[in-house]
Design a protein around this motif. Sequence first.
Motif, mmCIF file in Angstrom:
data_model
loop_
_atom_site.group_PDB
_atom_site.id
_atom_site.type_symbol
_atom_site.label_atom_id
_atom_site.label_comp_id
_atom_site.label_asym_id
_atom_site.label_seq_id
_atom_site.Cartn_x
_atom_site.Cartn_y
_atom_site.Cartn_z
ATOM 1 N N ASP A 351 128.232 7.681 37.581
ATOM 2 C CA ASP A 351 128.235 6.557 37.031
ATOM 3 C C ASP A 351 127.301 5.503 37.123
ATOM 4 O O ASP A 351 126.645 4.612 36.144
ATOM 5 N N ARG A 352 126.767 5.632 38.352
ATOM 6 C CA ARG A 352 125.716 4.672 38.727
ATOM 7 C C ARG A 352 124.360 5.013 38.954
ATOM 8 O O ARG A 352 123.492 4.250 38.720
ATOM 9 N N TYR A 353 124.250 6.123 39.773
ATOM 10 C CA TYR A 353 122.908 6.531 40.111
ATOM 11 C C TYR A 353 122.730 7.980 39.383
ATOM 12 O O TYR A 353 123.407 8.737 39.133
ATOM 13 N N VAL A 354 121.172 7.944 39.355
ATOM 14 C CA VAL A 354 120.642 9.386 39.346
ATOM 15 C C VAL A 354 120.053 9.868 40.613
ATOM 16 O O VAL A 354 119.404 9.122 41.386
ATOM 17 N N TYR A 355 120.521 11.093 40.813
ATOM 18 C CA TYR A 355 120.232 11.835 42.088
ATOM 19 C C TYR A 355 119.106 12.865 41.656
ATOM 20 O O TYR A 355 119.125 13.608 40.672
ATOM 21 N N ALA A 356 118.284 13.238 42.597
ATOM 22 C CA ALA A 356 116.953 14.029 42.278
ATOM 23 C C ALA A 356 116.689 14.780 43.703
ATOM 24 O O ALA A 356 116.660 14.114 44.597
ATOM 25 N N VAL A 371 116.740 12.097 46.830
ATOM 26 C CA VAL A 371 116.652 10.563 46.495
ATOM 27 C C VAL A 371 117.616 10.442 45.344
ATOM 28 O O VAL A 371 118.325 10.992 44.688
ATOM 29 N N ARG A 372 117.927 8.997 45.482
ATOM 30 C CA ARG A 372 118.735 8.438 44.443
ATOM 31 C C ARG A 372 118.168 7.165 43.902
ATOM 32 O O ARG A 372 117.143 6.682 44.499
#
Length: 778
Positions: A351-356, A371-372
């Motif tokens: 809901d808050r972050y994009v992680y990659a 990373v986020r």
Amino acid sequence: MRVMWLVALLSFGAGCGGCEDDGASGADACVGPACGCPHNAVDCGAGCVVLTDDPANCGACGHDCGGAACYAGVCLPETMARVPNYASYDLEIEGDDLVFATRGDVTSSGAVYRVAKTGGLASVVYRGFAADPSLAIAADGSIIVADSSQARRCDLEESAGTIVSLDAAAPSLVSMGRRCVASLTDTASGVAWIEEASWIGALSTGRSPDEAPSVLRDRMADHYPQNLVRVGDTLLWSENGTIMQMTAGTATPVVSGLGLGAEILAFAADSDDIAYAWRSPYAAAHLIVRSRASSAEHVLAKDTHDFGSPIALDRDFVYVNMDGGLWAFARTSGERQQLATGWFPAIAHDDRYVYALRETVRTGAPQTEAVRMLKPAIPAQPFTAPFGCAAPLTTCVGELEEETCLDLRSDPAHCGACDTACAPAETCAAGECVCAASSLVCNGSCVDPATDGANCGACGRTCGGGACIGGDCMPVELANRASTAVHDTAAVYYAATSQIRRLDKQSYADALVSQLAAPFNYARYLAHDATKIYIAADTGLLGPTNPGGIYSVAKAGGAAPTALYADRPDPRHVAIANDAVVWSEDASDSPLALNNRLVYAAASGSGIRGSFQPTALYAGAGDDETRGIAVAGTSVYWALGDSTNHGAVVRVDLAATTPTPSVLVALDFAPSALAVVGDNLYVTGGGQDGKLISVPLAGGPITVHATGLYHPGSVAAAPGGGVLWIDGARYRSIHDRPAGAALARIVMSGDDVNAWTVLLVDEDRLFTASNGIHVLRR
């Protein structure tokens, strides 16, 4: 009129309370109740702020980066973990953690990692993958992983991989014999996957790992399914220029008609939309959002030349890896922001972050960063970088005089200053080089366990001069021309044509033990006891007309070999069973016959005690040839088979008053090799559809350990009850499964491995004999 304008101006200034620097925007602004903010700032309630660089109001009021820097209205990525090797193409969220995998190369350097969403030390969930693992999280929270089993790329040859479940208790097999699994997902009843880029299989929970999977989508010419995903009860995948979906067992296209030669590059789906990127042979890529209910589409981007998978989407944005970075496109308006630069092979979000996962290379060593990034403010604004670098970033000038904005607080290549790089085992924290989370402190110094040859995978684990890649020691050639070998705690003894040589395990010094004289000067097989080496030698020819003999030589050397039993017809294989030397030979005078027998005699050379032929023991035994001999105490295990996919293992107890052979196990495949491991006998074989099985030494049911092997070869026991075996065709691999483990890992593969490579294992090293002697740390 001029007086009225002056009065109005004074009134405005009086109502505003005067203008001054408010300290937030860096520009003059009125601070009274009727005042506004300058053009580059907005009032977020507590004063005027510049949304392009305020980390508490990044891109929009209240959009707090949570400690990360704000640049051009976007929260910069935070590095949560850094691990060795390049990333696989899967990143999954499991509760409060991220789960991801790295790819292996020549050895089993691939691993599955778990790291908290907030960052920290990444823990290894499972280690030993050789190719690109594919991940999924099952409904019960277990991690489902497909490993294609092949070093480098699985399509280099046929070989058998596995699908495993990594739950909290221990890894368990889900399916064996899998080849080139490119995509994997859980289903309501089990797991589904794309195999060999040509068909889709599934296996329900609770079914045996060696059962054949259900085929959901059969092999079809010129269709290459990719990117299998599940949305509710529907499976979706792409096939060239089409996106297919399967509901209740029926496959139908949901995106098609893109034109001849069109290619779906990547896609993602939720219950409402499908976001996909496609290109034709004549145009660059297009990014499209398509309604699953109405099929209505709108274009987010077109004519993009540098587009790479993957795609992810949430209710507001579509996230894509393109044009050298990770971008967020507003799902409705198409406005876009660049979240980070680099190459990102996997994306996930909550809901808050994009992680990659971001791939990097530091001082020549490939690494993966998890990373986020805080999701962009809504609505997204077009990405426009301000002039210069906003604090806390610093302008650094590169070798080509280009200017780059860098964070000197955390950039390991520019730590504290633009040109200050940390060592490979260090990372940058608060502008200082410190030991990286993935490194070890050995003897007071930071070392990278992925590349340090003196501390490879653990402190003090040396590679003996070999390279360390991904925490595994690479093989080192110690001697050449070796065709077969045996070993004890002190040395490896090997045959190089007519020579018997000794390789010391500590110094790796190589010395001649003895040499065979003509005509029986080809040492084909070796065995040993505490003081002697036993040799099955011949003229170097093949067939029943090839004469030979059984010889012995002292391990200490210094004398010519002693002929124990001369003029034997084509002696093959040799073993020691207490005070007896055992070998097989061809008892026929015909070059076309395969009339094998097992001979046993006094190891001292005092006389032959007897021989056996398998003719009447089982159907078809008369034309079977010897495939291997193994010994446990006074019992000899004799593997026989031929090219018609049948065979058997015969057991003879030489301590019996009248030794009598009996069938320990009949086989539905031709055996390749056998070895005693603890209380069990392990057997490989089966040709192109090979397997690894075991059977108790005293007889009993067969246990299947691996299926789908491709011409498996040698098998060997490891200390503590482990087992190693060879699998593969043109690019063979050695698999090591420790005692008690359900799964094996590849420890060596390449041109130095063939079907009959001799495997010699001690506590922490593997010696192989095949055209030479190689050693590596296990």
